[in-house]
Design a protein around this motif. Structure first.
Motif, PDB file in Angstrom:
ATOM      1  N   HIS A  22       0.821  -1.203   0.000  1.00  0.00           N
ATOM      2  CA  HIS A  22       0.000   0.000   0.000  1.00  0.00           C
ATOM      3  C   HIS A  22       0.862   1.264   0.000  1.00  0.00           C
ATOM      4  N   PRO A  24       2.633   4.545  -1.329  1.00  0.00           N
ATOM      5  CA  PRO A  24       2.067   5.520  -2.265  1.00  0.00           C
ATOM      6  C   PRO A  24       2.403   5.248  -3.731  1.00  0.00           C
ATOM      7  N   ARG A  27      -0.056   2.353  -4.960  1.00  0.00           N
ATOM      8  CA  ARG A  27      -1.513   2.419  -4.758  1.00  0.00           C
ATOM      9  C   ARG A  27      -2.305   2.426  -6.050  1.00  0.00           C
ATOM     10  N   ASP A  28      -1.832   3.138  -7.043  1.00  0.00           N
ATOM     11  CA  ASP A  28      -2.583   3.256  -8.297  1.00  0.00           C
ATOM     12  C   ASP A  28      -2.463   2.028  -9.196  1.00  0.00           C
ATOM     13  N   TRP A  30      -3.239  -1.078  -8.206  1.00  0.00           N
ATOM     14  CA  TRP A  30      -4.261  -2.048  -7.829  1.00  0.00           C
ATOM     15  C   TRP A  30      -5.668  -1.498  -8.070  1.00  0.00           C
ATOM     16  N   SER A  33      -7.732  -3.788  -2.894  1.00  0.00           N
ATOM     17  CA  SER A  33      -6.729  -4.423  -2.050  1.00  0.00           C
ATOM     18  C   SER A  33      -7.335  -4.853  -0.728  1.00  0.00           C
ATOM     19  N   SER A  78       2.409   5.034   5.062  1.00  0.00           N
ATOM     20  CA  SER A  78       1.548   4.541   3.981  1.00  0.00           C
ATOM     21  C   SER A  78       0.081   4.395   4.367  1.00  0.00           C
ATOM     22  N   PRO A  80      -1.962   1.895   5.431  1.00  0.00           N
ATOM     23  CA  PRO A  80      -2.649   0.868   4.646  1.00  0.00           C
ATOM     24  C   PRO A  80      -4.128   0.714   4.988  1.00  0.00           C
ATOM     25  N   TYR A  83      -6.224   3.085   2.887  1.00  0.00           N
ATOM     26  CA  TYR A  83      -6.283   2.909   1.439  1.00  0.00           C
ATOM     27  C   TYR A  83      -6.757   1.537   0.983  1.00  0.00           C
ATOM     28  N   SER A 103     -12.378   2.359   5.039  1.00  0.00           N
ATOM     29  CA  SER A 103     -12.492   1.696   3.734  1.00  0.00           C
ATOM     30  C   SER A 103     -13.597   0.655   3.684  1.00  0.00           C
TER      31      SER A 103
END
Length: 105
Positions: A22, A24, A27-28, A30, A33, A78, A80, A83, A103
């Motif tokens: 996770h 930075p 991140r884009d 996936w 997650s 991060s 996680p 995100y 999330s």
């Protein structure tokens, strides 16, 4: 063992397992997650129970400093749990559950 590179067919699902995914810069990559949360008081003895060479079961032992502090740095930088699409509390291997968090609300 070298495995030849392969390309997935359109519509395929890729499941990837790993630490620190996770971050930075990833991140884009996936579409979604899962973050498995386990307290150090559980994860460190669980790892040590694998046998010789896996460290002390004490999270505060010097031999575990790199593992614990590396994860603390990752959690701090991060986030996680913020995100991940799904957070699973995996402290009890017999009874994992979806943990509360932004999330999964």
């Amino acid at each position: 063992m070298d495995t030849p590179e392969r390309q997935a067919e359109p519509g395929s699902l890729l499941l990837l397992d790993g630490l620190f995914l996770h971050r930075p810069e990833l991140r884009d990559v996936w579409d979604d997650s899962v973050f498995l949360h386990v307290d150090f008081e559980v994860s460190v003895p669980r790892g040590a129970s694998r046998g010789p060479g896996w460290g002390s079961p004490d999270p505060l032992a010097g031999s575990n400093r790199r593992y614990v502090e590396g994860h603390r740095l990752y959690f701090r930088e991060s986030e996680p749990g913020k995100y991940a699409g799904v957070i699973v509390d995996n402290n009890d291997l017999e009874a994992p559950f979806f943990a509360p968090g932004p999330s999964v609300a």
